[in-house]
Design a protein around this motif. Structure first.
Motif, PDB file in Angstrom:
ATOM      1  N   LYS A   9     -67.750  41.494  53.855  1.00 49.09           N
ATOM      2  CA  LYS A   9     -67.700  43.071  54.255  1.00 49.09           C
ATOM      3  C   LYS A   9     -67.450  43.043  55.781  1.00 49.09           C
ATOM      4  CE  LYS A   9     -71.271  44.597  51.046  1.00 49.09           C
ATOM      5  NZ  LYS A   9     -72.619  45.052  50.762  1.00 49.09           N
ATOM      6  N   LEU A  10     -67.911  42.127  56.591  1.00 43.91           N
ATOM      7  CA  LEU A  10     -67.391  42.029  58.117  1.00 43.91           C
ATOM      8  C   LEU A  10     -66.190  41.637  58.329  1.00 43.91           C
ATOM      9  CD1 LEU A  10     -68.322  42.380  61.056  1.00 43.91           C
ATOM     10  CD2 LEU A  10     -69.106  39.832  60.716  1.00 43.91           C
ATOM     11  N   ASP A  11     -65.479  40.700  57.366  1.00 42.02           N
ATOM     12  CA  ASP A  11     -64.064  40.241  57.531  1.00 42.02           C
ATOM     13  C   ASP A  11     -63.277  41.286  57.032  1.00 42.02           C
ATOM     14  OD1 ASP A  11     -64.746  37.741  58.383  1.00 42.02           O
ATOM     15  OD2 ASP A  11     -64.683  36.799  56.420  1.00 42.02           O
ATOM     16  N   LEU A  12     -63.587  41.988  55.952  1.00 41.01           N
ATOM     17  CA  LEU A  12     -62.851  43.151  55.580  1.00 41.01           C
ATOM     18  C   LEU A  12     -62.698  44.329  56.565  1.00 41.01           C
ATOM     19  CD1 LEU A  12     -61.133  44.512  53.483  1.00 41.01           C
ATOM     20  CD2 LEU A  12     -63.382  45.336  52.351  1.00 41.01           C
ATOM     21  N   TYR A  52     -55.830  34.372  54.238  1.00 37.25           N
ATOM     22  CA  TYR A  52     -56.901  34.328  55.390  1.00 37.25           C
ATOM     23  C   TYR A  52     -56.627  33.127  56.117  1.00 37.25           C
ATOM     24  CZ  TYR A  52     -61.695  33.331  56.892  1.00 37.25           C
ATOM     25  OH  TYR A  52     -62.809  32.775  57.729  1.00 37.25           O
ATOM     26  N   VAL A  53     -56.560  33.464  57.571  1.00 41.31           N
ATOM     27  CA  VAL A  53     -56.395  32.300  58.418  1.00 41.31           C
ATOM     28  C   VAL A  53     -57.737  31.914  59.070  1.00 41.31           C
ATOM     29  CG1 VAL A  53     -55.278  31.229  60.363  1.00 41.31           C
ATOM     30  CG2 VAL A  53     -53.990  32.936  58.732  1.00 41.31           C
ATOM     31  N   ASP A  54     -58.020  30.840  59.121  1.00 39.92           N
ATOM     32  CA  ASP A  54     -59.238  30.309  59.700  1.00 39.92           C
ATOM     33  C   ASP A  54     -59.207  28.931  60.739  1.00 39.92           C
ATOM     34  OD1 ASP A  54     -61.951  29.203  60.470  1.00 39.92           O
ATOM     35  OD2 ASP A  54     -62.880  30.153  58.641  1.00 39.92           O
ATOM     36  N   SER A  55     -59.190  29.192  61.790  1.00 36.80           N
ATOM     37  CA  SER A  55     -58.900  28.016  62.858  1.00 36.80           C
ATOM     38  C   SER A  55     -60.152  27.124  62.993  1.00 36.80           C
ATOM     39  CB  SER A  55     -58.626  28.763  64.203  1.00 36.80           C
ATOM     40  OG  SER A  55     -59.563  29.443  64.720  1.00 36.80           O
ATOM     41  N   LEU A  56     -61.220  27.543  62.372  1.00 38.06           N
ATOM     42  CA  LEU A  56     -62.406  26.590  62.565  1.00 38.06           C
ATOM     43  C   LEU A  56     -63.181  26.290  61.257  1.00 38.06           C
ATOM     44  CD1 LEU A  56     -64.014  28.475  65.506  1.00 38.06           C
ATOM     45  CD2 LEU A  56     -62.816  26.413  65.681  1.00 38.06           C
ATOM     46  N   ALA A  57     -62.678  26.199  60.035  1.00 39.66           N
ATOM     47  CA  ALA A  57     -63.116  25.931  58.838  1.00 39.66           C
ATOM     48  C   ALA A  57     -63.427  24.578  58.742  1.00 39.66           C
ATOM     49  CB  ALA A  57     -62.251  26.445  57.891  1.00 39.66           C
ATOM     50  N   THR A  58     -64.563  24.259  58.036  1.00 34.35           N
ATOM     51  CA  THR A  58     -64.927  22.796  57.842  1.00 34.35           C
ATOM     52  C   THR A  58     -64.451  22.198  56.611  1.00 34.35           C
ATOM     53  OG1 THR A  58     -67.244  22.940  57.130  1.00 34.35           O
ATOM     54  CG2 THR A  58     -67.025  22.795  59.368  1.00 34.35           C
ATOM     55  N   ILE A  59     -64.251  20.736  56.405  1.00 36.50           N
ATOM     56  CA  ILE A  59     -64.009  20.764  54.859  1.00 36.50           C
ATOM     57  C   ILE A  59     -65.116  21.086  54.006  1.00 36.50           C
ATOM     58  CG2 ILE A  59     -63.862  18.509  53.402  1.00 36.50           C
ATOM     59  CD1 ILE A  59     -61.460  18.761  55.228  1.00 36.50           C
ATOM     60  N   GLY A  60     -66.242  21.053  54.214  1.00 29.85           N
ATOM     61  CA  GLY A  60     -67.201  21.752  53.236  1.00 29.85           C
ATOM     62  C   GLY A  60     -67.012  23.079  52.983  1.00 29.85           C
TER      63      GLY A  60
END
Length: 86
Positions: A9-12, A52-60
């Protein structure tokens, strides 16, 4: 920690806010990414996100995203290693 439904919801809300500040004169930049302002506005109004673009996503975190049945494709464009973070 934010629960996944709250995070969505926050991302949207953030996506809608970002689309709301886009102006018609910036459409040339959107075309570089095969997007149009009309398409982004429709996605914001419909409550859908096509990318969706995420510059800090971990492998998990990426594994959880990949396992989501609503996710059709995950593309990794760049990888850097943070030796300070497991």
């Amino acid at each position: 920690m934010i629960e996944s439904d709250e995070a969505i919801k926050l991302d949207l809300a953030n996506f809608r806010r970002w689309v709301g500040i886009l102006k018609d004169h910036g459409v040339d930049n959107l075309h570089d990414f095969d997007l149009s302002l009309a398409r982004l506005r429709k996605a914001a109004n419909d409550g859908l996100a096509y990318a969706y673009v995420d510059s800090l996503a971990t492998i998990g975190e990426l594994r959880k995203i990949i396992e989501d049945p609503l996710v059709q494709t995950v593309r990794v464009a760049d990888v850097t290693y943070d030796l300070e973070r497991p």
